[in-house]
Design an enzyme around this catalytic site. Structure first.
Site, short mmCIF file in Angstrom:
data_model
loop_
_atom_site.label_atom_id
_atom_site.label_comp_id
_atom_site.label_asym_id
_atom_site.label_seq_id
_atom_site.Cartn_x
_atom_site.Cartn_y
_atom_site.Cartn_z
N HIS A 60 -11.04 77.07 -21.88
CA HIS A 60 -11.82 78.03 -22.65
C HIS A 60 -11.80 77.70 -24.13
CE1 HIS A 60 -11.44 81.37 -19.36
NE2 HIS A 60 -12.43 80.55 -19.14
N ARG A 104 -28.17 77.44 -17.37
CA ARG A 104 -27.23 77.98 -16.40
C ARG A 104 -27.70 79.38 -15.96
NH1 ARG A 104 -23.78 76.37 -20.78
NH2 ARG A 104 -22.56 74.48 -20.33
N ARG A 140 -31.05 74.97 -13.68
CA ARG A 140 -30.11 74.76 -12.59
C ARG A 140 -30.07 76.03 -11.75
NH1 ARG A 140 -23.91 73.66 -13.92
NH2 ARG A 140 -23.95 75.90 -14.35
N GLU A 181 -22.27 65.57 -9.07
CA GLU A 181 -20.95 66.08 -9.40
C GLU A 181 -19.91 65.68 -8.37
OE1 GLU A 181 -21.62 70.36 -11.18
OE2 GLU A 181 -22.95 70.03 -9.47
N ASN A 223 -17.92 67.06 -15.83
CA ASN A 223 -16.74 67.90 -15.63
C ASN A 223 -16.29 67.89 -14.17
OD1 ASN A 223 -17.40 68.51 -18.25
ND2 ASN A 223 -18.01 70.60 -17.84
N ASP A 224 -17.21 68.26 -13.28
CA ASP A 224 -16.85 68.29 -11.87
C ASP A 224 -16.72 66.89 -11.29
OD1 ASP A 224 -16.32 70.84 -10.75
OD2 ASP A 224 -18.40 71.41 -11.12
N ARG A 244 -9.94 70.45 -12.91
CA ARG A 244 -10.57 70.15 -14.21
C ARG A 244 -10.14 71.08 -15.33
NH1 ARG A 244 -16.18 72.37 -15.26
NH2 ARG A 244 -16.44 74.23 -14.00
N CYS A 296 -25.27 66.05 -18.40
CA CYS A 296 -25.22 67.40 -18.96
C CYS A 296 -23.80 67.95 -19.01
CB CYS A 296 -26.12 68.34 -18.18
SG CYS A 296 -25.59 68.65 -16.48
#
Length: 541
Positions: A185, A279, A315, A404, A427-428, A438, A475
């Site tokens: 975060h 998103r 997405r 991903e 990320n994934d 992650r 992305c």
């Protein structure tokens, strides 16, 4: 004499200024016998209510939807009925209110850690909730952000969402934490504010208040001492943007620079050519039942109208795992990160995906934005083909998928036979390629986007796109690192999508290298043995 500390670069940019540390929360006092159980329960509940209201107010005042959503989730924890019942039972068992709160939250924390995966990352939210409720019980303040009267570099073990939401770029030059990861975060919210950030930095908490430090958020370095006393920063500002929004290398090779957003408000003043990741799950997260078609059409149209004539990649719903929804019960999943998430939730609720696609198509028909749609967590060619057929039947001609999962990267050439573009979610892809949660600070070295193995997967996708003349973008959060962007371009990536605040730095970096230099840096990074050597490849060009 200066000292060099190393961590994980989480938000690009450099800044120099005096360091000040976020204070520690109040400690629990020695336990005392409980003489008034009802009074202690009321004391605990009042503290939990006050914390809930405080965090909810910060969510309402948040400048961006991502921050607001993170805070609302944390506020909901303070109102959780199971948690409150547990506190009451602990009080009846003889614990004072602050000790009851700490004991029950420790049990919940242990359960999350035992569950593993992305659920384990909620443990940090419970730690912050514990500290805030205990402080309220004791009538003591939580430590606030430092206020030395001049700009400074913030030092902390980690930042809770409620603290990160208050970061003011006019006062906080950079952030350094001893914990965290690239996708924690702290990192996400700091990037949204354009603050240079280094996380998982050993020795950070030993820096004395007032010590001048230089933070390099791209390289993950913090230089302590022997730096100019004047605070300065080179992080980019949105209002310094040129009229031409296109990204280019020094020799004119175009790279589309796009925005990662959750709603139209995040596009205000954004220096981008379009949207690379819209998103849509933020629209779904506060509904007991799925939002209706008309509500979705209105939300999508607002974004499309903000980008007239520009590319907008939507997405579809990315739910499951760490993003549960009330109307999509997960059931008993032993490992939610490997379960029904992303496109896979359509196996349980196909009508939700169908309604969303139809709403996107309806909104697109009334706008000039070049609307494209992509699915998250696609794993096989057949999944991609089924999704593409559903979108095209609804009147959406340009369809892509997110890469991903390593299996999808390995079959990217075949997937491009049935869709129009790919978008790599670093990320994934890192999480699944390295079998590492992650959001785990302890595994930050494995999750470093500069890992050569991850670069190889990106290169595979880019080569597949180049072979058939179809775009392949990135992305994931790593696209916001200017040096990493240079390597991505060298690998053959055609677009980069990131938080709008990161775009100026990436644009400037690309303009400093010609395409052949980008390619040379990419090849050296691919051949490197570790992330540090891969980073060094860019500085050698």
């Amino acid at each position: 004499m200066s000292e060099l500390l190393r961590g994980l670069g989480a938000s690009a940019g450099t800044a120099t200024g005096p360091a000040y540390r976020l204070g520690d929360p109040p400690r629990l006092p020695r336990p005392r016998p409980v003489t008034d159980p009802d009074g202690e329960v009321d004391r605990a509940y009042a503290a939990m209510d006050a914390v809930r209201d405080d965090i909810a107010q910060r969510a309402d005042a948040a400048a961006d939807p991502t921050t607001a959503e993170i805070l609302r989730v944390q506020a909901s924890l303070a109102a959780d009925r199971t948690l409150r019942d547990g506190v009451a039972m602990a009080v009846r068992a003889g614990h004072e209110a602050p000790h009851a709160v700490a004991a029950v939250l420790a049990e919940h924390r242990a359960a999350l850690l035992a569950a593993g995966g992305l659920l384990a990352t909620r443990a940090a939210d419970l730690d912050d909730l514990r500290d805030r409720v205990v402080a309220r019980c004791l009538g003591l303040p939580m430590p606030s952000l430092p206020a030395p009267g001049h700009p400074y570099v913030l030092i902390a073990m980690d930042l809770a969402p409620a603290d990160a939401a208050l970061l003011d770029p006019a006062q906080v030059l950079a952030v350094v934490t001893s914990a965290g990861s690239f996708v924690s975060h702290t990192a996400i919210l700091a990037r949204a504010r354009g603050l240079p950030t280094v996380v998982a930095c050993g020795g950070a908490l030993d820096i004395a208040d007032g010590t001048v430090v230089t933070v390099d958020g791209a390289a993950g370095r913090v230089t302590v001492g022997d730096t100019p006393a004047e605070a300065q920063t080179t992080r980019p500002r949105l209002n310094d943007e040129p009229v031409d929004l296109r990204g280019r290398t020094a020799d004119g090779h175009h790279i589309a620079l796009l925005a990662n957003i959750g709603c139209a408000a995040e596009l205000a003043g954004a220096p981008v050519e379009g949207v690379g990741l819209f998103r849509t799950e933020l629209l779904f997260q506060h509904h007991v039942d799925p939002p209706g078609a008309q509500e979705q059409v209105a939300a999508y149209r607002e974004v499309f109208e903000a980008m007239p004539g520009r590319r907008v990649i939507v997405r579809t719903l990315d739910a499951g795992s760490d993003k549960p929804l009330p109307f999509l019960p997960a059931g008993d999943e032993p490992n939610p990160a490997l379960g029904l998430r992303g496109l896979r939730v359509a196996r349980r609720g196909p009508e939700i995906l169908r309604t969303q696609i139809e709403a996107i198509a309806t909104a697109a028909r009334s706008c000039t934005a070049r609307v494209e749609v992509m699915a998250p967590m696609v794993t096989t060619v057949s999944e991609a083909a089924q999704f593409a057929a559903l979108c095209r039947d609804a009147g959406l001609p340009t369809v892509g998928v997110m890469i991903e999962v390593p299996a999808a990267a390995m079959r990217s050439a075949q997937i491009l036979e049935v869709v129009d573009f790919l978008s790599v979610g670093t990320n994934d892809l890192s999480q699944y390629a390295f079998a590492a949660d992650r959001r785990s600070g302890e595994l930050a070295d494995l999750l470093d986007p500069w890992q050569p193995a991850l670069l190889s997967l990106v290169a595979l996708c880019a080569a597949a796109g180049a072979a058939v003349g179809r775009p392949v973008g990135v992305c994931g959060e790593a696209a916001a690192d200017p040096a990493f962007a240079v390597v991505l371009v060298g690998l053959g990536v055609t677009s980069l999508s990131m938080a709008p605040a990161a775009v100026p730095g990436v644009r400037a970096a690309l303009a400093s290298y010609n395409l052949e230099e980008c390619r040379a840096a990419a090849q050296q990074a691919l051949a490197a043995t570790d992330p540090a050597a891969a980073r060094a490849a860019v500085t050698r060009i």
